[in-house]
Design a protein around this motif. Structure first.
Motif, PDB file in Angstrom:
ATOM      1  N   ALA A  99       0.830  -1.208   0.000  1.00 39.28           N
ATOM      2  CA  ALA A  99       0.000   0.000   0.000  1.00 39.28           C
ATOM      3  C   ALA A  99       0.863   1.256   0.000  1.00 39.28           C
ATOM      4  O   ALA A  99       0.587   2.219  -0.733  1.00 39.28           O
ATOM      5  CB  ALA A  99      -0.928  -0.003   1.218  1.00 39.28           C
ATOM      6  N   ALA A 100       1.920   1.254   0.818  1.00 36.89           N
ATOM      7  CA  ALA A 100       2.824   2.410   0.868  1.00 36.89           C
ATOM      8  C   ALA A 100       3.532   2.601  -0.464  1.00 36.89           C
ATOM      9  O   ALA A 100       3.701   3.741  -0.932  1.00 36.89           O
ATOM     10  CB  ALA A 100       3.842   2.228   1.996  1.00 36.89           C
ATOM     11  N   ASP A 101       3.947   1.508  -1.096  1.00 38.20           N
ATOM     12  CA  ASP A 101       4.619   1.597  -2.393  1.00 38.20           C
ATOM     13  C   ASP A 101       3.681   2.176  -3.451  1.00 38.20           C
ATOM     14  O   ASP A 101       4.110   2.967  -4.305  1.00 38.20           O
ATOM     15  CB  ASP A 101       5.112   0.221  -2.839  1.00 38.20           C
ATOM     16  N   LEU A 102       2.411   1.769  -3.413  1.00 36.46           N
ATOM     17  CA  LEU A 102       1.444   2.283  -4.382  1.00 36.46           C
ATOM     18  C   LEU A 102       1.250   3.784  -4.206  1.00 36.46           C
ATOM     19  O   LEU A 102       1.232   4.547  -5.179  1.00 36.46           O
ATOM     20  CB  LEU A 102       0.116   1.553  -4.235  1.00 36.46           C
ATOM     21  N   LEU A 103       1.103   4.222  -2.953  1.00 34.91           N
ATOM     22  CA  LEU A 103       0.955   5.651  -2.694  1.00 34.91           C
ATOM     23  C   LEU A 103       2.190   6.422  -3.132  1.00 34.91           C
ATOM     24  O   LEU A 103       2.077   7.524  -3.700  1.00 34.91           O
ATOM     25  CB  LEU A 103       0.700   5.881  -1.202  1.00 34.91           C
ATOM     26  N   ASP A 104       3.374   5.845  -2.874  1.00 40.54           N
ATOM     27  CA  ASP A 104       4.614   6.512  -3.265  1.00 40.54           C
ATOM     28  C   ASP A 104       4.702   6.632  -4.781  1.00 40.54           C
ATOM     29  O   ASP A 104       5.108   7.669  -5.313  1.00 40.54           O
ATOM     30  CB  ASP A 104       5.798   5.723  -2.711  1.00 40.54           C
ATOM     31  N   GLU A 105       4.299   5.564  -5.480  1.00 45.70           N
ATOM     32  CA  GLU A 105       4.329   5.592  -6.946  1.00 45.70           C
ATOM     33  C   GLU A 105       3.375   6.648  -7.492  1.00 45.70           C
ATOM     34  O   GLU A 105       3.719   7.408  -8.397  1.00 45.70           O
ATOM     35  CB  GLU A 105       3.950   4.213  -7.489  1.00 45.70           C
ATOM     36  N   ARG A 106       2.167   6.713  -6.928  1.00 46.08           N
ATOM     37  CA  ARG A 106       1.203   7.725  -7.376  1.00 46.08           C
ATOM     38  C   ARG A 106       1.726   9.134  -7.125  1.00 46.08           C
ATOM     39  O   ARG A 106       1.580  10.018  -7.962  1.00 46.08           O
ATOM     40  CB  ARG A 106      -0.124   7.529  -6.631  1.00 46.08           C
ATOM     41  N   ALA A 107       2.343   9.325  -5.952  1.00 46.50           N
ATOM     42  CA  ALA A 107       2.868  10.649  -5.615  1.00 46.50           C
ATOM     43  C   ALA A 107       3.979  11.054  -6.579  1.00 46.50           C
ATOM     44  O   ALA A 107       4.035  12.201  -7.039  1.00 46.50           O
ATOM     45  CB  ALA A 107       3.365  10.666  -4.173  1.00 46.50           C
ATOM     46  N   ARG A 108       4.897  10.108  -6.886  1.00 52.20           N
ATOM     47  CA  ARG A 108       5.986  10.431  -7.819  1.00 52.20           C
ATOM     48  C   ARG A 108       5.432  10.784  -9.198  1.00 52.20           C
ATOM     49  O   ARG A 108       5.899  11.731  -9.841  1.00 52.20           O
ATOM     50  CB  ARG A 108       6.955   9.251  -7.932  1.00 52.20           C
ATOM     51  N   GLU A 109       4.454  10.019  -9.663  1.00 56.38           N
ATOM     52  CA  GLU A 109       3.873  10.296 -10.977  1.00 56.38           C
ATOM     53  C   GLU A 109       3.184  11.657 -11.004  1.00 56.38           C
ATOM     54  O   GLU A 109       3.303  12.409 -11.974  1.00 56.38           O
ATOM     55  CB  GLU A 109       2.872   9.196 -11.341  1.00 56.38           C
ATOM     56  N   THR A 110       2.481  11.977  -9.920  1.00 55.92           N
ATOM     57  CA  THR A 110       1.743  13.230  -9.862  1.00 55.92           C
ATOM     58  C   THR A 110       2.678  14.429  -9.808  1.00 55.92           C
ATOM     59  O   THR A 110       2.512  15.416 -10.535  1.00 55.92           O
ATOM     60  CB  THR A 110       0.805  13.234  -8.645  1.00 55.92           C
ATOM     61  N   VAL A 111       3.690  14.346  -8.938  1.00 60.02           N
ATOM     62  CA  VAL A 111       4.649  15.446  -8.837  1.00 60.02           C
ATOM     63  C   VAL A 111       5.481  15.534 -10.120  1.00 60.02           C
ATOM     64  O   VAL A 111       5.821  16.631 -10.585  1.00 60.02           O
ATOM     65  CB  VAL A 111       5.556  15.274  -7.611  1.00 60.02           C
ATOM     66  N   GLY A 112       5.785  14.379 -10.721  1.00 63.73           N
ATOM     67  CA  GLY A 112       6.488  14.392 -11.998  1.00 63.73           C
ATOM     68  C   GLY A 112       5.704  15.119 -13.070  1.00 63.73           C
ATOM     69  O   GLY A 112       6.269  15.852 -13.887  1.00 63.73           O
ATOM     70  N   ALA A 113       4.381  14.921 -13.069  1.00 64.95           N
ATOM     71  CA  ALA A 113       3.538  15.630 -14.032  1.00 64.95           C
ATOM     72  C   ALA A 113       3.569  17.131 -13.789  1.00 64.95           C
ATOM     73  O   ALA A 113       3.577  17.935 -14.731  1.00 64.95           O
ATOM     74  CB  ALA A 113       2.105  15.104 -13.942  1.00 64.95           C
ATOM     75  N   LEU A 114       3.601  17.518 -12.508  1.00 65.05           N
ATOM     76  CA  LEU A 114       3.697  18.951 -12.185  1.00 65.05           C
ATOM     77  C   LEU A 114       5.016  19.521 -12.678  1.00 65.05           C
ATOM     78  O   LEU A 114       5.058  20.584 -13.309  1.00 65.05           O
ATOM     79  CB  LEU A 114       3.554  19.147 -10.678  1.00 65.05           C
ATOM     80  N   LEU A 115       6.129  18.808 -12.395  1.00 65.60           N
ATOM     81  CA  LEU A 115       7.446  19.305 -12.812  1.00 65.60           C
ATOM     82  C   LEU A 115       7.589  19.349 -14.323  1.00 65.60           C
ATOM     83  O   LEU A 115       8.330  20.179 -14.855  1.00 65.60           O
ATOM     84  CB  LEU A 115       8.546  18.436 -12.207  1.00 65.60           C
ATOM     85  N   ALA A 116       6.876  18.463 -15.020  1.00 68.73           N
ATOM     86  CA  ALA A 116       6.952  18.458 -16.482  1.00 68.73           C
ATOM     87  C   ALA A 116       6.431  19.758 -17.068  1.00 68.73           C
ATOM     88  O   ALA A 116       6.802  20.142 -18.190  1.00 68.73           O
ATOM     89  CB  ALA A 116       6.169  17.269 -17.044  1.00 68.73           C
ATOM     90  N   SER A 117       5.581  20.464 -16.305  1.00 67.55           N
ATOM     91  CA  SER A 117       5.047  21.742 -16.787  1.00 67.55           C
ATOM     92  C   SER A 117       5.960  22.918 -16.463  1.00 67.55           C
ATOM     93  O   SER A 117       5.688  24.051 -16.863  1.00 67.55           O
ATOM     94  CB  SER A 117       3.661  21.989 -16.164  1.00 67.55           C
ATOM     95  N   VAL A 118       7.044  22.637 -15.712  1.00 63.56           N
ATOM     96  CA  VAL A 118       7.994  23.688 -15.326  1.00 63.56           C
ATOM     97  C   VAL A 118       9.180  23.652 -16.283  1.00 63.56           C
ATOM     98  O   VAL A 118       9.751  22.586 -16.526  1.00 63.56           O
ATOM     99  CB  VAL A 118       8.475  23.484 -13.878  1.00 63.56           C
ATOM    100  N   ALA A 119       9.558  24.791 -16.815  1.00 62.40           N
ATOM    101  CA  ALA A 119      10.692  24.867 -17.733  1.00 62.40           C
ATOM    102  C   ALA A 119      11.955  24.367 -17.039  1.00 62.40           C
ATOM    103  O   ALA A 119      12.164  24.648 -15.851  1.00 62.40           O
ATOM    104  CB  ALA A 119      10.894  26.300 -18.213  1.00 62.40           C
ATOM    105  N   PRO A 120      12.808  23.597 -17.744  1.00 61.41           N
ATOM    106  CA  PRO A 120      14.020  23.049 -17.120  1.00 61.41           C
ATOM    107  C   PRO A 120      14.856  24.093 -16.395  1.00 61.41           C
ATOM    108  O   PRO A 120      15.378  23.829 -15.309  1.00 61.41           O
ATOM    109  CB  PRO A 120      14.771  22.439 -18.310  1.00 61.41           C
ATOM    110  N   ASP A 121      14.993  25.281 -16.970  1.00 62.94           N
ATOM    111  CA  ASP A 121      15.808  26.323 -16.338  1.00 62.94           C
ATOM    112  C   ASP A 121      15.195  26.833 -15.032  1.00 62.94           C
ATOM    113  O   ASP A 121      15.890  27.432 -14.212  1.00 62.94           O
ATOM    114  CB  ASP A 121      16.001  27.497 -17.302  1.00 62.94           C
ATOM    115  N   ASP A 122      13.887  26.624 -14.866  1.00 64.43           N
ATOM    116  CA  ASP A 122      13.216  27.125 -13.668  1.00 64.43           C
ATOM    117  C   ASP A 122      13.194  26.116 -12.534  1.00 64.43           C
ATOM    118  O   ASP A 122      12.876  26.462 -11.394  1.00 64.43           O
ATOM    119  CB  ASP A 122      11.771  27.519 -14.000  1.00 64.43           C
TER     120      ASP A 122
END
Length: 310
Positions: A99-122
């Motif tokens: 259960a903890a691994d699943l939550l961690d995976e979802r969190a990484r994917e979600t935050v990764g999606a947020l960072l994907a919208s941020v320009a690399p230089d930022d």
């Protein structure tokens, strides 16, 4: 700055978090607080109720209800603490870790999606701003070994490996851009063509930022794996991160059936060599060379995985 400025930022950030979770059911079927408890248990293998209450600033009654629910659902087990029988040690069951691994995976994917919208230089600016806020508002907690998480690389992490290797070795040993080119080729080869069953990268993460890395790739010799690009950031040293990364490579290599593990390093990397020696690597050859703009003594090390014990 005024009180209103902070309240305005809080509303903005709360909206960002809410938007991330919209339609994703990030924490389902758990509340945010329950997810935080699961996360802490997953990354602190020797945790008792008092530790959890202190770490998460939770009311004892509220935490007790959460733990009762987890125990009923088969997520945790409770037993007397080995250090203090008056305390109750809390450990995750296999179901709880899933259960903890699943939550961690979802969190990484979600935050990764947020960072994907941020320009690399930022992204670096954003990371520095977040660390500044934590520092000014008094987050002076000393990092613990348990705070370090080893994970698979996410978007941008392979580029981070190249950048940090180049910057660190230039700063500490004066190596030129030839080394950056070598690391870039190693990383590019892995990114473009690797067997996920036999090759892997680990990122060590502390407080949400990468602080270390290592790779395990196939070597040309049959049955042989190669350890590459072990790195720990200076401000994260002393937490046994290098040992944990090497242990991860050894365990993985043995688990997938490699017979031996090899690596190439240089004599100036004394801290790394001590780690290799602690884990049973044996120096098999040395050869002077001039690379990366300096004179070096290259070393080949070998570990027999049949006889290795981590």
């Amino acid at each position: 700055m005024t009180v209103q400025d902070i309240r305005s930022f809080n509303r903005f950030y709360t909206n960002v978090i809410g938007a991330l979770d919209y339609g994703r059911h990030l924490y389902a079927p758990y509340t945010l607080t329950e997810s935080r408890v699961l996360y802490e248990l997953a990354h602190s293998p020797r945790t008792d109720a008092v530790d959890l209450r202190t770490e998460l600033s939770l009311d004892s009654g509220y935490l007790s209800r959460i733990l009762n629910k987890f125990e009923q659902d088969g997520l945790v087990e409770r037993a007397p603490s080995e250090q203090d029988p008056r305390r109750r040690r809390i450990t995750l069951t296999a179901r709880g870790r899933d259960a903890a691994d699943l939550l961690d995976e979802r969190a990484r994917e979600t935050v990764g999606a947020l960072l994907a919208s941020v320009a690399p230089d930022d992204r670096q600016r954003l990371a520095e701003a977040m660390r500044t806020v934590r520092s000014i508002l008094g987050d002076d907690r000393v990092p613990r070994r348990e705070d370090v998480v080893l994970r698979e690389p996410g978007p941008g992490d392979l580029g981070w490996i190249v950048q940090r290797n180049a910057a660190r070795y230039a700063a500490e040993f004066g190596w030129n851009t030839d080394y950056e080119g070598l690391v870039a080729r190693i990383v590019a080869d892995f990114a473009e063509d690797h067997d996920p069953h036999l090759e892997r990268v680990w990122i060590a993460e502390l407080d949400g930022r990468p602080v270390g890395c290592v790779m395990c790739v196939r070597d040309d010799a049959p049955g042989t794996a190669r350890l590459r690009l072990l790195l720990v950031e200076p401000d994260a040293r002393g937490l046994r991160i290098g040992d944990r990364l090497v242990e991860a490579v050894i365990g993985f290599a043995r688990g997938v059936g490699y017979r031996e593990l090899v690596l190439w390093t240089n004599d100036v990397l004394a801290a790394a060599r001590r780690i290799y020696q602690r884990h049973g690597f044996v120096l098999v050859s040395e050869k002077p060379h001039r690379s990366f703009g300096v004179d070096l003594l290259g070393q080949d090390w070998r570990l027999d995985l049949h006889g290795a014990s981590d």
